[in-house]
Every structure is written in structure tokens, then in C-alpha cells.
Scaffold this active site. Structure first.
Site, PDB file in Angstrom:
ATOM      1  N   LYS A 127       0.862  -1.182   0.000  1.00  0.00           N
ATOM      2  CA  LYS A 127       0.000   0.000   0.000  1.00  0.00           C
ATOM      3  C   LYS A 127       0.899   1.232   0.000  1.00  0.00           C
ATOM      4  CE  LYS A 127      -4.536   0.911   0.540  1.00  0.00           C
ATOM      5  NZ  LYS A 127      -5.712   0.210   0.074  1.00  0.00           N
ATOM      6  N   GLY A 169     -21.035   6.582   5.258  1.00  0.00           N
ATOM      7  CA  GLY A 169     -20.192   7.002   4.139  1.00  0.00           C
ATOM      8  C   GLY A 169     -20.770   6.565   2.813  1.00  0.00           C
ATOM      9  N   GLY A 183     -19.693   7.377  -0.374  1.00  0.00           N
ATOM     10  CA  GLY A 183     -18.766   7.800  -1.420  1.00  0.00           C
ATOM     11  C   GLY A 183     -18.847   6.835  -2.596  1.00  0.00           C
ATOM     12  N   VAL A 202     -17.994   3.702  -3.060  1.00  0.00           N
ATOM     13  CA  VAL A 202     -18.555   2.365  -2.812  1.00  0.00           C
ATOM     14  C   VAL A 202     -19.913   2.464  -2.114  1.00  0.00           C
ATOM     15  CG1 VAL A 202     -18.178   0.104  -1.762  1.00  0.00           C
ATOM     16  CG2 VAL A 202     -16.226   1.410  -2.617  1.00  0.00           C
ATOM     17  N   TYR A 213     -22.206   4.717  -2.028  1.00  0.00           N
ATOM     18  CA  TYR A 213     -23.328   5.180  -2.854  1.00  0.00           C
ATOM     19  C   TYR A 213     -23.810   4.047  -3.775  1.00  0.00           C
ATOM     20  CZ  TYR A 213     -26.326   8.741  -4.914  1.00  0.00           C
ATOM     21  OH  TYR A 213     -27.419   9.474  -5.294  1.00  0.00           O
TER      22      TYR A 213
END
Ligand code: NAD
Length: 354
Positions: A81, A181, A183, A185, A187
Site C-alpha cells: 500500500k 459514508g 462515497g 462504494v 453510494y
């Protein structure tokens, strides 16, 4: 100076590299947890961190999570990452992103970068000017684009599997799902749930997104902190990590937790805490593996939608098996998933060592 080897999140990382570019202001950390299963792959997160050691902890936890995620999705990839310390709204110039590409390239293919929070597909195009070890592109021979729709689909399917195990219901029709949340994903998940006849209750810090969710799905909105108290059938965390902890778990009024966010448990013991409260938790790095499957198809050099579908089907079978095994052994599903992932990684490490 942050202590790398002594960090509680270090967990045997193979490589941790710091990159700085004085011309563009880039400050990033790339962590490679394991290459036992293949070159490390994982997204790049950009955000403002108060302190450098917070960024280090974040990248170490996230890259270890990628090793486990790739192992559970049966991908020929290890875990890595990157974090970039900065404000995504202000600091991302084209040259800034190119210098990030140079930092990735210096690792010689040990790490493949893609997007995560704060970094989008359009940014990846600039990164790609300096390295070929980049995925999540929108143009090119094997481009896979934004992974979020595949992640949302996987979370939706995984949520239904959790509901089947815990509530003995064949569908989500008529259920209430509290989503933290909405965003990329969250949504998409809200839309899939709405289409399947469930009612989303949502929280976000972005007013515009909330307005769209109300207009599109008639979603109920609650304040960000109130999402933990919503009386619902499922809680779907789709924002930040470490939100399942000793402070929030006692507040939950749901039988199931199933969402997209990475590193939802602040510490592994929180999995046991959820079990004690009789809440079925879908291990995050299993249920949210759809996006990395999509990215892996691009890394293979030949993006095949049928291959993505097959891998996602297989991942959902694995999630189903994790729940079954957890019930059989009376263990938290997070512990069962950890054991399976560790075993797969260790077997690959031994094979590699010859
Ligand atoms: P995103 O940045 O598009 O969405 C996150 C949303 O959470 C935003 O709308 C943001 O305003 C909101 N938010 C921030 N703080 C909040 C708070 N305190 N309360 C409520 N809402 C808050 O990110 P995303 O791509 O949708 O990813 C969401 C999570 O899923 C992250 O943890 C990410 O690492 C993980 N994930 C994403 C993918 C993917 O394919 N995008 C894959 C696997 C895991």
C-alpha cells in the site's frame, strides 16, 4: 523519526520505503508487507495526517490487510500500500503525481499502485507517465478503470450472504441498512440495496452526496455520529477504518455488520466483542475484495470481465464458508478469516523458499 521495526503494526513487513521529492513536495510511504504470493498490489491513499507516525501506522495496517485480502481472493499478488501525506484537493499537481510514479518505479515491480481514498483514476494516468507498475487506468490495453462498482457489487452480495446466515432471509427486501459514508462504494451499495427493496439510512460529511441519496433513494439521513445508534438490520461501514471499537460496538443495534471500509476493527479483539454481542461481522478484507480482483485483471495484462466474475463468485463462496466455519467452531468470523489467510500466505512463503 517514526520507529518502523518497533511499530505494533510492523508485522514482518518486507520493505518500507519513504519517498520525498523536493521539487514537487511529494511525501509518501510505500509499504510492502509480503510478496510470498506475487508482486505486492494495493491502492494509494492521500490525506492530511496530523503526524508522520499516523501515516506510517495507516500504511502498515493497510498493506498487511492487502496481503490477507489478496490471499482470500486467491490472486497471484502480495500485499502493499502507499500513503501520500497531503491535501488531495490542493497538493495533487501533475508533476506531484509523476514523482509518485517515479517512487513506485524505483521499486522495480515489487509494488503495483492503484487508487484508494483521495486518489482517482485520472490521477493514475499521471502516475503512469513514470512507471508501468500502475493499475486502475481508464485507458490502455488492459485498463480496468474505477474498481468501486465491483467493490460495491461484492459488498452487496456479501451482505446478502451475511443476512442469509444470521437472519435466515433469502433477500434484503424490506430490510433497513445503515450505511456510514456514501462515497464511491457506499453510494453504489445504497443504489443496489434500494433496487433490491431495502431501505438505506445514510450518514456522510458531504452534504451534496446526502442530498443526491435522498433524491435518488428516498434515504433517511442521520448525523455522522448517530449512525452507530440506528436500529437497523445491517450496519455497513463504508468510510474510515477502526470504527468498530470498544466505544462503538456497545452502541450498535444491528444483528449484522457488513461493509466496504478497510480495517474496520481497531484491534483484532473487537471481532470477539462483536461476537459477544451476537452480531455477525463480515470480515472486511473478504467482503471488499471485488475492487482488487478488478485491478488484478488489469495487472495480468489481459482484462477479462469473465475472469473477474469467476473470481468474485469464488470470493463470495469463501465468505459463505468463513461464516459456516465460524458457526461450527464458535469463533468470530474475523478470526476464522485471519487463520485461513495466514495459512495461505505461509504455504506460499514456504513454496517460494523452496
Ligand atoms: P470515498 O472517499 O469515495 O468515500 C468515503 C465517503 O465517506 C465520502 O463520501 C466521505 O465524505 C465519507 N465520510 C468521511 N468521513 C465520514 C464520517 N465520519 N462519517 C460518514 N461519512 C464519512 O471512498 P470509497 O472508495 O468509497 O471507499 C470507502 C471505504 O472502502 C474506504 O475505507 C476504502 O479504503 C474502502 N475500500 C474501497 C474500495 C474501492 O474500490 N473504492 C475497495 C476496497 C475497500
Amino acid at each position: 523519526m517514526s520507529a518502523v521495526f518497533d511499530s505494533p503494526s510492523f508485522d514482518g513487513h518486507e520493505t518500507v520505503s519513504y519517498a520525498h521529492c523536493p521539487e514537487t513536495g511529494l511525501k509518501s510511504i510505500i509499504a510492502i508487507h509480503s510478496t510470498a504470493l506475487g508482486p505486492a498490489a494495493g491502492g494509494c491513499r492521500m490525506r492530511l495526517y496530523d503526524r508522520e507516525d499516523e501515516a506510517l501506522t495507516d500504511v502498515l495496517r493497510l498493506s498487511r490487510g492487502m496481503t490477507y485480502k489478496n490471499a482470500m481472493a486467491e490472486l497471484p499478488l502480495g500485499g502493499g500500500k502507499a500513503v501520500v501525506i497531503g491535501d488531495p484537493a490542493k497538493d495533487k499537481t501533475d508533476r506531484f503525481l509523476e514523482s509518485l510514479g517515479s517512487a513506485v518505479d524505483r521499486l522495480g515491480g515489487q509494488y503495483w499502485i492503484a487508487e484508494d481514498m483521495g486518489i482517482g483514476p485520472e490521477d493514475m494516468a499521471h502516475v503512469a507517465r513514470r512507471t508501468r507498475f500502475v493499475a486502475g487506468l481508464t485507458k490502455g490495453r488492459a485498463a480496468s478503470g474505477d474498481p468501486s462498482p465491483v467493490t460495491a457489487e461484492g459488498v452487496f452480495r456479501g451482505l446478502k450472504i451475511a443476512v442469509k446466515h444470521k437472519l435466515q432471509r433469502p433477500s434484503v427486501k424490506g430490510l433497513t441498512v445503515a450505511i456510514q459514508g456514501i462515497g464511491h462504494v457506499g453510494y453504489g451499495l445504497a443504489r443496489l440495496l434500494h433496487e433490491a427493496g431495502a431501505s438505506p439510512v445514510v450518514s456522510d460529511v458531504n452534504e451534496a452526496t446526502l442530498k443526491s441519496a435522498v433524491a435518488e433513494f428516498g434515504a433517511d439521513v442521520v448525523d455522522p455520529d448517530a449512525i452507530y445508534d440506528v436500529d437497523a438490520d445491517v450496519f455497513a461501514p463504508c468510510a474510515a477504518g477502526a470504527i468498530l471499537n470498544a466505544g462503538t460496538i456497545p452502541r450498535l443495534k444491528v444483528p449484522v455488520v457488513a461493509g466496504a471500509a478497510n480495517n474496520q476493527l481497531d484491534v483484532p479483539q473487537s471481532g470477539e466483542l462483536l461476537k459477544q454481542r451476537d452480531i455477525l461481522y463480515a470480515p472486511d478484507y473478504v467482503i471488499n475484495g471485488g475492487g482488487i480482483i478488478n485491478v488484478a485483471a488489469e495487472i495480468s495484462g489481459n482484462y477479462e470481465p469473465a475472469w473477474v466474475r469467476e473470481k468474485l463468485d469464488r470470493l463470495m463462496q469463501t465468505l459463505d464458508a468463513v461464516f459456516t466455519e465460524a458457526a461450527r467452531q464458535n469463533l468470530p468470523p474475523s478470526e476464522v478469516a485471519d487463520r485461513i489467510a495466514r495459512q495461505r500466505i505461509e504455504e506460499a512463503r514456504l513454496r517460494k523458499a523452496g
